[in-house]
Structure formats: structure tokens, C-alpha cells
Design a protein around this motif. Sequence first.
Motif, short mmCIF file in Angstrom:
data_model
loop_
_atom_site.label_atom_id
_atom_site.label_comp_id
_atom_site.label_asym_id
_atom_site.label_seq_id
_atom_site.Cartn_x
_atom_site.Cartn_y
_atom_site.Cartn_z
N GLU A 21 0.82 -1.22 0.00
CA GLU A 21 0.00 0.00 0.00
C GLU A 21 0.85 1.25 0.00
OE1 GLU A 21 -2.51 -0.20 3.33
OE2 GLU A 21 -3.67 -1.92 2.60
N ARG A 22 2.10 1.13 0.38
CA ARG A 22 2.96 2.31 0.47
C ARG A 22 3.71 2.59 -0.81
NH1 ARG A 22 6.25 2.24 6.00
NH2 ARG A 22 6.79 4.28 5.17
N VAL A 23 3.29 1.94 -1.92
CA VAL A 23 3.88 2.26 -3.22
C VAL A 23 3.47 3.66 -3.61
CG1 VAL A 23 4.02 1.59 -5.63
CG2 VAL A 23 3.84 -0.16 -3.87
N THR A 24 4.39 4.43 -4.03
CA THR A 24 4.11 5.83 -4.38
C THR A 24 3.17 5.90 -5.56
OG1 THR A 24 6.32 6.35 -3.64
CG2 THR A 24 5.19 8.04 -4.89
N LYS A 25 2.17 6.76 -5.46
CA LYS A 25 1.20 6.90 -6.54
C LYS A 25 1.87 7.39 -7.81
CE LYS A 25 -2.90 7.70 -3.75
NZ LYS A 25 -4.04 8.59 -3.51
N GLY A 26 1.40 6.89 -8.92
CA GLY A 26 1.97 7.26 -10.21
C GLY A 26 3.20 6.47 -10.56
N GLY A 27 3.61 5.53 -9.72
CA GLY A 27 4.77 4.72 -10.05
C GLY A 27 6.07 5.46 -9.92
N ALA A 28 6.11 6.58 -9.19
CA ALA A 28 7.36 7.34 -9.09
C ALA A 28 8.27 6.69 -8.06
CB ALA A 28 7.06 8.79 -8.70
N ARG A 29 9.52 7.08 -8.13
CA ARG A 29 10.51 6.58 -7.18
C ARG A 29 10.17 7.10 -5.79
NH1 ARG A 29 16.17 5.32 -7.88
NH2 ARG A 29 15.86 5.80 -10.08
N GLY A 30 10.31 6.25 -4.75
CA GLY A 30 10.00 6.63 -3.39
C GLY A 30 11.05 7.56 -2.81
N ALA A 31 10.79 7.97 -1.57
CA ALA A 31 11.73 8.86 -0.89
C ALA A 31 13.06 8.15 -0.63
CB ALA A 31 11.12 9.34 0.43
N ALA A 32 14.11 8.93 -0.63
CA ALA A 32 15.45 8.35 -0.46
C ALA A 32 15.59 7.77 0.94
CB ALA A 32 16.50 9.42 -0.70
N LEU A 33 16.17 6.59 1.03
CA LEU A 33 16.40 5.91 2.28
C LEU A 33 17.89 5.82 2.53
CD1 LEU A 33 13.80 2.99 2.02
CD2 LEU A 33 13.59 5.09 3.32
N PRO A 34 18.28 5.71 3.80
CA PRO A 34 19.71 5.57 4.07
C PRO A 34 20.24 4.24 3.54
CG PRO A 34 18.43 5.28 6.08
CD PRO A 34 17.48 5.76 5.03
N GLY A 35 21.37 4.32 2.84
CA GLY A 35 21.97 3.11 2.30
C GLY A 35 22.67 2.28 3.36
N THR A 36 23.02 2.88 4.49
CA THR A 36 23.70 2.18 5.59
C THR A 36 23.02 2.56 6.89
OG1 THR A 36 25.80 2.25 4.38
CG2 THR A 36 25.89 1.80 6.75
N VAL A 37 22.70 1.54 7.67
CA VAL A 37 22.07 1.74 8.98
C VAL A 37 22.98 1.11 10.03
CG1 VAL A 37 20.05 1.33 10.41
CG2 VAL A 37 19.78 1.70 7.95
N ASP A 38 23.44 1.91 10.98
CA ASP A 38 24.30 1.43 12.06
C ASP A 38 23.47 1.19 13.31
OD1 ASP A 38 26.68 1.55 10.57
OD2 ASP A 38 26.87 3.69 10.94
N PHE A 39 23.80 0.11 14.02
CA PHE A 39 23.08 -0.26 15.24
C PHE A 39 23.98 -0.15 16.47
CE2 PHE A 39 21.12 -2.46 11.73
CZ PHE A 39 19.77 -2.26 11.94
N GLU A 40 25.09 0.57 16.37
CA GLU A 40 26.01 0.65 17.50
C GLU A 40 25.33 1.26 18.72
OE1 GLU A 40 28.86 -0.65 17.77
OE2 GLU A 40 29.13 -1.27 15.69
N ALA A 41 24.46 2.27 18.48
CA ALA A 41 23.81 2.92 19.61
C ALA A 41 22.81 2.00 20.29
CB ALA A 41 23.09 4.19 19.15
N ALA A 42 22.30 1.00 19.56
CA ALA A 42 21.30 0.11 20.13
C ALA A 42 21.91 -1.06 20.86
CB ALA A 42 20.38 -0.42 19.02
N VAL A 43 23.23 -1.25 20.73
CA VAL A 43 23.90 -2.37 21.39
C VAL A 43 24.24 -1.97 22.82
CG1 VAL A 43 25.88 -3.92 21.34
CG2 VAL A 43 24.78 -3.22 19.21
N THR A 44 23.89 -2.80 23.77
CA THR A 44 24.17 -2.50 25.17
C THR A 44 25.65 -2.65 25.43
OG1 THR A 44 21.99 -3.31 25.74
CG2 THR A 44 23.58 -3.08 27.53
N ALA A 45 26.29 -1.58 25.85
CA ALA A 45 27.72 -1.62 26.13
C ALA A 45 27.96 -2.31 27.46
CB ALA A 45 28.30 -0.20 26.17
N PRO A 46 29.06 -3.07 27.58
CA PRO A 46 29.34 -3.74 28.85
C PRO A 46 29.55 -2.72 29.96
CG PRO A 46 30.67 -4.66 27.07
CD PRO A 46 30.03 -3.42 26.54
N GLY A 47 28.94 -3.03 31.10
CA GLY A 47 29.12 -2.18 32.26
C GLY A 47 28.35 -0.88 32.22
N ARG A 48 27.47 -0.74 31.27
CA ARG A 48 26.75 0.53 31.14
C ARG A 48 25.27 0.22 30.97
NH1 ARG A 48 27.80 5.12 26.52
NH2 ARG A 48 26.30 6.65 27.26
#
Length: 1284
Positions: free
Chosen positions: A645-672
Motif C-alpha cells: 500500500e505504500r507504493v508511491t502513486k503514479g509509479g514514481a521513485r519513493g523517498a530516499a532511504l539511508p543506504g547504511t544503517v548502524d546499530f552501535e547505539a542500540a547495542v548495550t555496552a558492557p558495564g553501562r
Amino acid sequence: MCRGPGLVHVSLHSPGSAAAPRAHGVEEVSRDNLSVGSSASTCLNVSPPCVCVCACVLRTYGRAPKMIHLEANFVQFKEELLPKDGTKALLTFPFLHIYWTDCCDAEAYRGSVKEDVSRWQSSLRAHGSADWLIIVVDGGDARKKNKGNILPRSSIVDKIRGDFCNKQNDRCVVLSEPLKDSSRSQESWNSLLLKLRTLLLMSFTKNLGRFEDDMRTLREKRTQPGWSFCQYFMVQEELAFVFEMLQQFEDALVQYDELDALFTQYVLNFGAGDAAKWLGSFCSPVLNWSGLLLRRPIDMEKRDSIQRGSASLLDLRSYLFSRQCTLLIFLQRPWEVTQRALELLHNCVQELRLLEVSVLRGALDCWVFLSCLEVLHRIESCCDRAQLAANASHTVGLWAYAADKLKALGHLCGLVSCKGPTSEDLNRTVDLLAGLGDERPETVNSLQSPYKKLKEALSSVEAFERHYLELCQAAMEMYRAVGRLRSARLLGKSLAEFYMSKGEPERAEALLAEALRSYVCEGWTFPVTHTRKQMGECQKLLRRSADSLRTSALLAGDGNLSAEERTSFCRDVLDYAGQPADEGGDPSATLDMGVLAQLTRIRFGPDGACVHSGAALRVELTLRCLMPVAVRVDELAVGVHLDAERVTKGGARGAALPGTVDFEAAVTAPGRPSSLSAGPPPEMDEAHDRSPSDDSLSSAGVVCRNAHLLVRRHDSGSPPDASGPPARNGASGAPPAALKEGAPVLRASGITLEPGDNSVVLAAASNEAGTYTLRQLCVTLANVNFVLPHIYPSVQYHVYSQEPQLSVRPLSEPLLAGLPQRVKFTLLTGHYAVRKGDALQLSNSDSMPVLAHVGCTARIANNGGAVAESALSVQSSDKVTSIGLPPTPPYHTLEFHLEVLCLIPPGPERLADERLTNGEAPRRPRSYSHPDTAMAAIDQRMSIDCPWSIYSTLLSLTFHIPFKTEHSLLSAGNRKYIQVCVHNVSDCDFTLAHVKLAEKGPQRRASLEMPCLNACARQLLCSKQSVYFLWEATCKEALPSSLECVFSASFCPRGRCEDAAFEPFHYHFLMDNVPTLYSVRADMVPPAGERHCRSGSLCGLEVVIERAARPADGEPAAAAADDKTDAEGLGSGKVMYEVADSSSNWAVCGRSSGLVSMPSSSGSWAHKVHIEVMPLFAGHLPFPKIKVLKYLPHNASSVQADADSQVENDSLSLLDKTLDDAAADTASVRSRGSVQSLGEQQHRGVALPRLDPFGPGQVFNHSHARQVLVLPAADEHIVEVHAT
């Protein structure tokens, strides 16, 4: 009893003496305490002990004044009681010396009393005592018996004052009749008591200050050799006793606190290497550990040992704390006792280690256990149950510390092990009990004394378990009651260890799980590791393989463990995964991904995470493996959710998405600690509200799908489930769910995960258009699935299906009309593949033809990179231009250039039968003003038929006309001239050629000639410049009333002068009212007898209006008026003339306007009008302005009865049509506003005559630019000249 002269000195009570500090209040001294004997030798009877109680204000150095209650003892004078040199006692110090005498005989005074007083004062001076008082008792009965030798009492007092009180007369006091009840006696007693209080307070203050100075001096000598802390302790404690006797408990407590701080500092210095010699006495081995004794005000045994210098460290600390405890209870601060006791117990253990004191193993545990219970019993004895329950936060630490020490004693004495105590343990127990000594007399009769509890707990395993569980339960309940749940769980963890040592893992599991949840929730990594190891041992004993597998996996990836321990736990996981199902393996075992690896990065290729359907998309996962060894997994799968359902109307290219997603902030650091470990992350999604009528978007927002998991209360009482791993990358502590059945999955098989970062490349699905969201990650290792249930933050990629798009843009701005211009056609093929034979059909338009050229090429590109170039075939016909397209793959860009020519519109002509190929009537271009430029703009639309659509595509191009052409009609009498002005409003320079003007139309007049007066072969027209062309219109016959002409020229850009480069340019225009109908001549007639006009004198203006010819058929208004006049029999046409001077040079006198009738017969006819004017200034003045207007009566057929055709009160007054010509000629028309018009009296809405102006070439004024010389009114003038 004092015999002879009474000698008494006053001292204070000691807190340790029989006369302990009394209750608050003032006790008055009775007179019965003193009696005077009647024997031969005078005596003074004192009732021992005689106590003097007084309330006074104490002022000492460095302290605020305080009200104190001072109690003094009267002691018989003895010389051995006087203080010796170096005596530091303050409680037994004689503060005031009193000499009593009732001598009234002069001989007796000279014989014995005077000598006795001198000897008494000499003894006081020898011992440095200067506080003394002489009291003379006046007994009335004695004087009556010896009247012969008795001197007046005043004489004896004067002699004593003269002999001993020369400078201190107040040191001698008379006590009159002490045994009588009279006013004189009462007054004498009050005076005596006041004097005693004053002198006693002065002496006490002075000696107290001197004692403090000596004490400070002694403390400053602590760095000298031979200084002893025990001696200094006794001195400062003497000061504390004095403050306690004065009921100044706060000041007394300060003295003990200073001693405590001083001793602590010496112990710390000893640990730092700066050892004092006197500390050696406290380094002796500890032989007694009976604990604190708080039931006595003063422990005299320990005080004597301190005074002798034989006390141990525990003796000193015990005695010092007991005194502090007593004073704190006097101050009603029992809860501070518990706080100080906990600090004392911990500090004593550390001080024994610093001083390296030899202590029997377990002796300190016994001392701490007994001390904790002693403090608790002391607090319970002075507080009720309600106070204890309300202040449990102050006592719970002692309960927990006592439980911890009892547990340590149980381990030491073998009371915790499953096998029971050994003979060695029993011997150790006997040694520990022997060090306790005998039970103290204060607790012999108490059944719950600390001594009995410890002895009973160490006697058997059952008694030990009972006492230990009682202490633990009591401490845990108090911790929970005061809200210290972390401490309660810590104590529960200790209790779980006890259960594990007893071989009862089922009772320890719940306690360990509760503690583990708390540690995981708050991010305490080291306690988590330790508790998890204990939990693993407990699960193994309970034979819970699934839970043990989970715990082993967590410990294998725990960085707080050594490599050997982690490898051992990892082997346990691999062994479990390798077990077949029939041997106990669980094929559905599911663990959290965080125990195996952490997802740190997702990278898409190509960058942007947006591809068209069917294109290749690469997903690269970076996993950080937590295992200590390499692990080969069977499969790695990523669950994907498709949102079509989220296909852009008219068949146009969708909004730009990040090509790289980092999860370092989501990783629980030891001792913290991390907030993510408290539960799952929020799952956010878009929410759209559409109108039910037209499906239009009415509102948009963000909704959380797992709000029921997030919006709930998490406190210390109910921590989230953390029996499993801490949440990472959005994973909760609960066992994760497997991948959803039927959902798209990205898979990779046979992957080896090395310790550290690993890169895994997956091929993403892109067959169906939509938005793909990476939801879950699953790694399969034989029978074990490691699942990451939520990938957070959200990771998506778009697959779009785009419709072909055709656009046209100019290669240069702006596009100029009239010249060939290159435009760029861009075709985005989208999902359509251009096949061989496909062509674009452009509908030709006469106003914008497409110029075909041989050798046109098309460029095919993909993502900005050139792929190939191919020839482009362009075929043009009258109606259609066909552009053959080369074969082009989907999602490529096809570009080619064409030349178009937009013709400059010559006029508003339109062909009615012209149609486009789609059957629509063509839209003829129309120029309009563009706000951004001075050039007129033309919008040209193209209709293009595309092979991928059944509908025509309409494209628009905006052209700008480089020229702005204007024309004008000029007259010179009956001769006519046509002027054409060409303005170059563009930024380019042009060359004009072949300029000509001709009459338009198929029926051209042969007699009409228009020769050019400034003809030139080629004319340069620069940017923003103009060029003018002039023609004279001559005709053998009469000129027509209207003339339609065509101005034509050829132009090309400057520098391209070849004939092929010139493009035609036409300008059509129509001129009406061409012939001259009337000519006006004016002449100025000076006054009679003058050759020239003079200012201020009336002159005559003769105006001749001459009709050049009869109005032609092209003049509808005049012809209609004349025809109507002829029909009515008037036989004449009327014109209106008006003389006005807008420059204020002339004053029109008399009439300034009027109607003139012209005959309608053929031929010319003139009318002469004489008007009087007066020049207002001298000089060459222009003639007044003469206007000639058409007069149209109200019944003219061309007149409309509207507001515009009516004559208002501010216009000229018109005569009615019934007036004859003579009347009309002689009618006076005055200046505007001087006379109300006749039309003003008529009702608005009634048709009235009107005035219309002639065309610009119909009336020629011969005197338009003439001037007349006007002389001044007189020759004599005064001219002021200023010369500077």
C-alpha cells in the motif's frame, strides 16, 4: 565538721562518682545545713556532703554563652587536697576556698584567728589558688554572753578587710544571725548565696579555660617523642566529663568525636608509612572479642586499661563508642547510634588490617555479630515498637551485617556444608567461644542476649540455620518495607548461596532469578555475570536443559569472564545443539540473537535502498559474534514484511532511504545500563485517515504498535523479565518468537561466524513493487534457533514500478520565437521496454513546425552513465512528425535533440477548418506579458502519441518574442505618413533586412502608393534599442477611411548575414479615420493701434474651421448624424469647438466654445470664429489650445442612453436641437463651473447630446506650434539688481 576556724573548699561532682549528674532543676540551699556551736571553742557545723546548686550563664572562649546548672560540694579543707603541679584533674579541682569564722573578740582575733587566716592564705598562694572567700558569722547570742571584751562586728570585719582584703573588699562577707527567721537573716543568706554563685562561676570559668589551654598545649606536643595518646585521652575525657556534668551533652560528644578523629588519622598515617610509637600498644594481638558494652554509662574496666596503656584496639574503640552512644541517647538521637555503629564496625575491621593486628580467624566476625545485636538491643530498650517500625531504615543495615557475619561464621565452623562440621571445625568453634569470655552481669538474666544467641548458633547446624534464617528474613522484610528493594535482592542472593551450599537449589532459584532481573534491568554487568553463573549451576542441578542452554549461551558471550570459562560454556551450547532429538535434544529451542551475535550494521547495494522491480539488490549484514570460538551455522534468514500500500502513486521513485544503517547505539555496552534492556523498543508506523467520500487524505500521524508493552509501570518492585539475556537491538528478555510462516525471507546457508565482526551478503527480493521492511533475523544452529525478533531502528528498502515519462526542455533559456531553437526530449522508459519500430507521433502546428535534420542521434543512459548512442529517424509530413525510437531496455533514459521554430504571430487570424491529429481544434498561440522579462511570451503545446499509452501526451514550451512593434499615423495637412517602430527587447543583437510595408488584403488599391522615406538594405538592431521606419501614403483618389497594412521584414542574429539565416517577421495592423476632415487655423489680432499684443490688453483670436471633404462612408458616427439631420430638414452637420489654455498664459474672455454647423453638400466650407483673449505674461507665448469635437444629438441612432453619453454639470452646456444656427453661434459658453449647464437640470437617465473626439488624423491644427510676441504692458519698469 570544722573545729576552730572553719576552713572549707568547694569542688564539683564527677560523672563517675556516687553523686552522678542529677535531673534538671535548681535546688535551694537550706539554712539548716549550717549550725553554730555554743562551746568554748567556736565551731561551724556543715552537713556532709553539702551541695550547692545554682543556675548561671557560662561564657567560655570560642563558645556561645549557655545557661548551665552547677552543683558544688562543700569539703573540709585539707592541704593534701590542693592541686599539685602537673595535675590534670578537673572534677576534683577545688574551685573556691572559704574561711568561716564567728570571732567577735579582739583578743581572740589577734591571738589565733589572724594567724590562722594568714597561714591559710599562705598555703593557697603556695599552690597557686587565688579564689577564696572569708565569711564572718554574726551570732547575736555570743555577743550577749561576752559583752565586756566584745568589739562591734564592724570592727572585726574592718580589721579582716584591712589585713587581708585591701584590694578585694568583696572577698569578706558577713552572715548575720544565720539561725534566726528574720528579714535580716534572710537578706544575709541571699547575699551570701549570690556571692558564692558569682565567685564559683568566675573560678569555674577561669579554671575551665586554663584547662582547655593546657589540653591544647598537650595536643600540640603530639609530634614530640614520648607523647602518649592514652594520657591525652584521659585529659580530654576529663573535659567531656565536665560538660556532661553541666548537662552540655553536645559539647561532651564533640570531645569524644575529636578523640575519634585524632586516633583514626594516626591509624591512616600508619597505613601510609608514618607510624607513631605509641600505636605499638594497640598492635598487640586481640585476645577478647566480647563485643560492645552499651548497658553501662562508663565501662570502668576498659577505661582503666586505657589509662594504664594496656588496652587493645577493640577495647579503645568499644569504650569510645559506648561513651558516644550514652551521650547520643541523652541527646535523644538513638538513630544516629545505628549509623555510627555501622561505620564503626566496618572501620574497625579495616584498622585491624592496617595495623596488622593478629586476630584469630573468625574473631572479628564474632565481635561484629555481638556488637550489632548489642546496638540493636540498646536501641530497642529506649524506643517503642512504633518508633522502631517507623525508623527501620536506620537499623536494617545492622540486621543485614549481623546475618552476613553469622553466615561467615557458619562457613568457618562447618555449619553450612551438607556433611556437617568436622573435628577441626569443632576445635575452631571452641576457640572462638573461649575468646568471648564470661557473660556480662547485665545480660545474665536475658534470654535473648547476643552472647547466648551466638553461643547457641554455633552449637548445632539446626540452631545455626534457624538463627541465620531469622536474621535474613527480618532484614529482607525491613528492606522491602523501607523501599530498598535492591538491598533486599542482594540479601536474597546471599540466602540463595546458603541454600545452594545446603544442596537445596529449588529454594535458591527464585531468589537468584529475582536478583538477576534487577541486575539486568539496571545494567550491572559484573553482578549479572556472577549471578548468571550461579543460576546456571542451579539449573543444572534441577536438570532444566533448555534454561541451562540459554544461560550457557549468555555466559559464552559474556566479556567479563575469562577465555577458558567462555570456551567451556560455548562447548556446552554446541554439545546441546549436536544432540539428536531422541537423546533429549529439543528441536524447537529458541534463544535470543543477543547471546550469539549482535547486529551492528546493514548496508544496501546500491546505496539509497531504492531499486526498480526486477533489479538486483544486495543486503550486507555485519554481525559481531560474541562466541569465543568460530561457530558454523546452518542458515541465516531475515524476515521481510512487504507493504504494497505504500507504493508511491503514479509509479514514481519513493523517498530516499539511508543506504547504511548502524546499530552501535542500540547495542548495550558492557558495564553501562541501557534503556533498551528494560523492554522491547517502540514499533512506530504511519497512520493515515482518509475521507470516506473521495478517499482524500484528511490527517496523518504516527502510531505505536506495541504500546501495550511499553506504556506500563516498571519499578523496582516489578522489574521486567530478565531471566534471559539483556535486550539488544530491540530484543526483550522473554524467549523470542520464530519467523512468521509465509513471510518473505532472505536466506544464506553454510556461514561460519568468527569471533568479532562478520559480513554476510544476502540477495534481496525485488519482484513485487512496494516497501520492504526487515523485521526479524534468525540464525539456525542445528536444533537451536537464535532469533532477533525486532530489528530496530527500522530498516527498509523500496522497490518501485515507474510509468514511462516523456519531458521536453530547452537547451538554452529563453527560447526565442522566430528563430530555430534546440530542445531536449527526455524519455524515462520506466517498466516499459522500447522495441524496434516504436515511434513518437508529434502533431504538427503551423505556428511551431518541427525542423527535421539528417543525422540525429539518441543517447541511452542508465543511472547517469552513457550506455550507447543510436541513430534517430525523423519523418515529417503536413500533419504529423514521426520520431522512430531505438530499442531501449526498461528503467533507462533516452535523450535526443530536435529543432523547432515558433513563428511570431502576425495577428489574430485563425483557420476554422484546422484540426489536430486527435480531432481537437488547435489552440492558436497567444502572446502575453511575462513577469520575469520584458519580452512577450507564447505557450506552444505539442500533442504526442506514445506507443505505451492510448492517451496523447501534451507538452508545453514557452517562447519569447524578441521584438515589440508599434505603429502610428502622422499627418501634415492632407498628407498622411505611417511610422513603424521596432523595439529589440531581447538580449541579442539582430540584423534587419527586406523591410517593407504593404496594404493587406486580396483587393489592393492600385492607386494607393506607400514609398519608404528612410529605406536601407540592412539595419543593425542592438539589444534594448529601437529602429523607426517611415512611409508616406498617397492615393490618386481620396484616401480610404481605414487602412489595413502588413509590415514585413527579415531578421537574423548578428554575425550571420547569409541569406539562409534570415527568418521572416510580419506585423499586421489596422488604422481607422485616415483622411483629414477638418483643418483649424488661428491668428492673433492685436488691439487697435498696436502692432503687437501687450500683456493685460484684450486681443482677438480668429479661428477658422474649414471642412476639407465630406465624411467618407467609413465614418459611421458623423455620417449617421448628418443623415439624421438631412432627414429632419436641417441640412447641416455640427461640430463643437473649445478654446482653453491649460498653461495659464491666456485668459479667455467671452465665449470659449460653441457649435458650428457645416453644410452637408460636397466641397469644402469654412467657418470663422472671433474670440477675445488676454495675455497674462509677456514674451513669446504659444497659442491657446483649440479643440474640435463631434456633436451628436440625443436622437442619433448611434447614441446610447447611458451614463457615459450624458452631459454632467462639469461638462460644456449644450443647446437644444431646436436652436437655430445663429442662436448657436451667438450663445455664450462661459468657463467651467461659472454657469450651470442645462443638462444638470434634467433628470439623470434621459438621453442627452454627447461629444466625441475626432481621430488623431481627422483634424489638423495649423497653429498647433505657433507662438505670438507679447509685449509688456508699459515701458517703465523698476528692476531691482543686487550686485555682490
